[in-house]
Motif scaffolding. Structure first.
Motif, PDB file in Angstrom:
ATOM      1  N   THR A 102      -2.468  -4.002   2.115  1.00  0.00           N
ATOM      2  CA  THR A 102      -3.191  -2.641   3.521  1.00  0.00           C
ATOM      3  C   THR A 102      -2.333  -3.532   4.521  1.00  0.00           C
ATOM      4  O   THR A 102      -1.841  -5.434   4.220  1.00  0.00           O
ATOM      5  CB  THR A 102      -4.436  -2.505   3.771  1.00  0.00           C
ATOM      6  OG1 THR A 102      -5.085  -3.438   4.557  1.00  0.00           O
ATOM      7  CG2 THR A 102      -4.945  -2.198   2.946  1.00  0.00           C
ATOM      8  N   THR A 125       1.031  -0.694   0.045  1.00  0.00           N
ATOM      9  CA  THR A 125      -0.170  -0.075   0.058  1.00  0.00           C
ATOM     10  C   THR A 125       0.834   1.276   0.234  1.00  0.00           C
ATOM     11  O   THR A 125       0.220   2.396  -0.874  1.00  0.00           O
ATOM     12  CB  THR A 125      -1.211   0.023   1.107  1.00  0.00           C
ATOM     13  OG1 THR A 125      -1.675  -1.664   1.214  1.00  0.00           O
ATOM     14  CG2 THR A 125      -1.253   1.302   1.224  1.00  0.00           C
ATOM     15  N   GLY A 138      -4.583  -5.297  -6.568  1.00  0.00           N
ATOM     16  CA  GLY A 138      -4.585  -3.810  -5.432  1.00  0.00           C
ATOM     17  C   GLY A 138      -3.369  -4.275  -5.050  1.00  0.00           C
ATOM     18  O   GLY A 138      -2.549  -5.520  -5.051  1.00  0.00           O
ATOM     19  N   HIS A 172      -0.474   4.076  -2.575  1.00  0.00           N
ATOM     20  CA  HIS A 172      -1.136   4.894  -2.414  1.00  0.00           C
ATOM     21  C   HIS A 172      -0.801   5.881  -1.395  1.00  0.00           C
ATOM     22  O   HIS A 172      -0.774   7.123  -0.961  1.00  0.00           O
ATOM     23  CB  HIS A 172      -2.375   3.905  -2.101  1.00  0.00           C
ATOM     24  CG  HIS A 172      -3.449   3.263  -2.552  1.00  0.00           C
ATOM     25  ND1 HIS A 172      -3.656   3.936  -3.897  1.00  0.00           N
ATOM     26  CD2 HIS A 172      -3.567   1.739  -2.455  1.00  0.00           C
ATOM     27  CE1 HIS A 172      -4.108   2.632  -4.268  1.00  0.00           C
ATOM     28  NE2 HIS A 172      -4.034   1.357  -3.390  1.00  0.00           N
ATOM     29  N   ARG A 193      -6.194  -0.635  -6.920  1.00  0.00           N
ATOM     30  CA  ARG A 193      -7.261  -0.921  -5.672  1.00  0.00           C
ATOM     31  C   ARG A 193      -6.054  -0.816  -4.393  1.00  0.00           C
ATOM     32  O   ARG A 193      -5.161  -1.231  -4.122  1.00  0.00           O
ATOM     33  CB  ARG A 193      -8.048  -1.836  -5.531  1.00  0.00           C
ATOM     34  CG  ARG A 193      -8.819  -1.613  -6.859  1.00  0.00           C
ATOM     35  CD  ARG A 193      -9.589  -2.773  -7.312  1.00  0.00           C
ATOM     36  NE  ARG A 193     -10.926  -2.743  -5.265  1.00  0.00           N
ATOM     37  CZ  ARG A 193     -12.246  -2.751  -6.534  1.00  0.00           C
ATOM     38  NH1 ARG A 193     -12.469  -2.328  -6.528  1.00  0.00           N
ATOM     39  NH2 ARG A 193     -13.166  -2.421  -5.165  1.00  0.00           N
ATOM     40  N   LYS A 194      -6.928  -0.925  -3.096  1.00  0.00           N
ATOM     41  CA  LYS A 194      -6.755  -0.606  -1.985  1.00  0.00           C
ATOM     42  C   LYS A 194      -7.156  -1.714  -1.219  1.00  0.00           C
ATOM     43  O   LYS A 194      -7.845  -1.823  -1.097  1.00  0.00           O
ATOM     44  CB  LYS A 194      -6.481   0.766  -0.623  1.00  0.00           C
ATOM     45  CG  LYS A 194      -6.112   0.831   0.132  1.00  0.00           C
ATOM     46  CD  LYS A 194      -5.861   1.952   0.940  1.00  0.00           C
ATOM     47  CE  LYS A 194      -5.065   2.224   1.718  1.00  0.00           C
ATOM     48  NZ  LYS A 194      -5.046   3.555   2.843  1.00  0.00           N
TER      49      LYS A 194
END
Length: 302
Positions: free
Chosen positions: A103, A25, A100, A29, A83-84
């Motif tokens: 996390t 992540t 993705g 992000h 994506r997360k």
């Protein structure tokens, strides 16, 4: 099996050589391009400097990967639409063939499924402020209560309710130990002002606790090793307190809620500390990755 473990990681696990899991992540992000890829490569290099194999984790085209090559890292860093993914998102992501970044909760779960025992990250999620109103709690806590993995982190994100998070971890039966400290670190800050019950001072001691978990046949819960960012690299505490108070007011004024709260507050801190919070974050992550490599080596040596 849907899980894809890289050849390098699989060979290391089979040979009982040290492996450290890393989340993705922060790559997709958490940082701007191209710095995100630079940091991803740097963190993998830090793991290797400790004699361990890095296992960065992500989902690509519906396949969870434990260990990425450079091309795959570049894809996570540069591809739009990544994506997360928390652990609850893994089944629909696999079914949809989605890609993705993982996390903490998804990384911890996939690492454990692959047989990786040590995971390094920045800060954990936890109980949010105003919990009695919102009932907002990170999925990290519940997942760590039922996953046997050692997580090296700088505590929980300081935007959260730290004492409530520590109480929740106690209730869930998750072991928390300070590394070289009897105080729980505060992510950007070396000290959250809250104590921890146990202090460990060496990778060998951490590995001994991990072995004791197995020897006691304890429930499948995590060991959290809370490693403070060095004081000289922490965010100035007065600046942190002032900007965080402003951020919380701004969040309320703008009606931000649910999953939007954490990214809003973290972005606010970065912008209103002129990037100092991001520098402290990266300093914490580097230190955690370095320590995780040493712990993985001690674990493998046993």
């Amino acid at each position: 099996m849907v899980l894809v473990v890289s050849e390098e990681v699989r060979e290391a696990l089979d040979a009982r050589r040290p492996v450290v899991a890393l989340e993705s992540t922060i790559i997709a992000h958490g940082l701007p391009r191209p710095r995100n890829l630079q940091v991803a490569l740097e963190l993998e290099a830090v793991v290797r400097e400790q004699g361990a194999v890095p296992a960065t984790i992500a989902v690509l085209d519906g396949r969870p990967h434990v260990g990425l090559d450079k091309q795959q890292l570049e894809r996570v860093a540069n591809e739009d639409g990544i994506r997360k993914l928390g652990h609850r998102d893994l089944p629909p992501a696999v079914a949809a063939g989605a890609s993705g970044a993982t996390t903490v909760s998804a990384t911890a779960l996939l690492a454990a499924l692959a047989g990786v025992r040590v995971f390094a990250t920045g800060g954990l999620g936890g109980v949010h402020r105003e919990w009695t109103v919102t009932q907002d709690e990170s999925a990290d806590l519940g997942l760590l209560a039922r996953t046997r993995i050692t997580v090296v982190c700088a505590g929980v994100k300081s935007i959260l309710d730290v004492p409530a998070t520590l109480q929740r971890l106690e209730t869930l039966g998750v072991t928390v130990a300070g590394y070289g400290t009897d105080r729980f670190p505060g992510f950007y800050l070396s000290d959250s002002a809250h104590p921890v019950d146990w202090t460990l001072t060496s990778p060998a001691q951490v590995a001994a606790v991990m072995r004791a978990q197995d020897a006691l046949d304890m429930p499948e819960s995590a060991l959290i090793v809370a490693n403070p960012v060095p004081e000289e690299e922490q965010l100035d505490p007065a600046l942190h307190a002032r900007v965080l108070a402003d951020a919380l007011h701004a969040c309320e004024a703008e009606g931000v809620s649910g999953q939007g709260v954490t990214p809003f507050l973290l972005d606010y801190l970065v912008r209103h500390t002129d990037g100092a919070s991001l520098s402290a974050n990266l300093a914490a992550v580097r230190g955690n990755v370095r320590l995780a490599g040493r712990i993985a080596a001690a674990w493998a040596a046993g």
